[in-house]
Design a protein around this motif. Sequence first.
Motif, PDB file in Angstrom:
ATOM      1  N   CYS A   1      -7.945   2.531   2.002  1.00  0.00           N
ATOM      2  CA  CYS A   1      -6.648   3.217   1.943  1.00  0.00           C
ATOM      3  C   CYS A   1      -6.706   4.489   1.111  1.00  0.00           C
ATOM      4  CB  CYS A   1      -5.588   2.276   1.374  1.00  0.00           C
ATOM      5  SG  CYS A   1      -4.977   1.046   2.539  1.00  0.00           S
TER       6      CYS A   1
ATOM      7  N   MET B   1       0.827  -1.198   0.000  1.00  0.00           N
ATOM      8  CA  MET B   1       0.000   0.000   0.000  1.00  0.00           C
ATOM      9  C   MET B   1       0.871   1.262   0.000  1.00  0.00           C
ATOM     10  SD  MET B   1      -2.576  -1.847  -0.058  1.00  0.00           S
ATOM     11  CE  MET B   1      -3.684  -0.521  -0.398  1.00  0.00           C
TER      12      MET B   1
ATOM     13  N   LEU C   1      -3.129   4.255   5.857  1.00  0.00           N
ATOM     14  CA  LEU C   1      -2.682   3.006   5.236  1.00  0.00           C
ATOM     15  C   LEU C   1      -2.460   1.931   6.298  1.00  0.00           C
ATOM     16  CD1 LEU C   1      -0.075   4.376   2.646  1.00  0.00           C
ATOM     17  CD2 LEU C   1      -2.542   4.090   2.387  1.00  0.00           C
TER      18      LEU C   1
END
Length: 239
Positions: A57, A1, A17
């Motif tokens: 995210c 991510m 995240l």
Amino acid sequence: MTGVNYFLRRRRKYRYLIAAAGVTSLLGLILLLVVKHFFLYTLLAHFFLNSGMVLACFGVKGGKRAFLENWAATYLTVILLGGLLGWLMGSGLIPAGILPAVLAGMTGLYGILLYLMRRRSFGNHIYEVRLKKDVRQLVLRGYWDSGNQLRDPYTGQGVNILCHTKAKQFLDETKDRIRLVPYRSLGEQEGLLGVTDVDELILCDGDARVKIGHAAIGIADPGLLERKEYDLILHASVL
């Protein structure tokens, strides 16, 4: 991510995240313990849980296309890294029979990195931009183009070029004074561009802000920017 956030320039804070990845990991563990049917587990994990992680995210900013880019970049990298990790855990040295698969995996990873670097190079020049005029406000994506050197010969202002559809939503032809500015494109085409002034143009680069008062905004021809990843071409002098 973190890699997707860095290469695609999504500018999401790391705490989001970490939180999204942590919650998804916990839910994945619960799913693994509760769901006994392998096909159902795979379906829920890959298409719902992981997609939810990407959405958590990076949110919905940028629309469907941005979400699919985030999802594809994340998923391809995870699959590739997961496969290589599994191979390293189980194989020890590289057997001759697995060498073609390893080479294919490395080729795939190289292709992903090339794509991400291309996206990063382009994304480095895309910013959130806010236009303000009296009580009106418009938030959009602006592309900083060093090749945009168009200036209003009457005022000397650098001209930022706004998507025709967004201009119709934001500007009022009965109230906003629109003047015609001559221009020449790269194809040697000459014409007149409708230009008006806004009270303020604000460019957002992470936590930094660039504010330009009385910015000149040109109205693009219909169809010129409608299918682009940005709505505004910024003048080179903005940055």
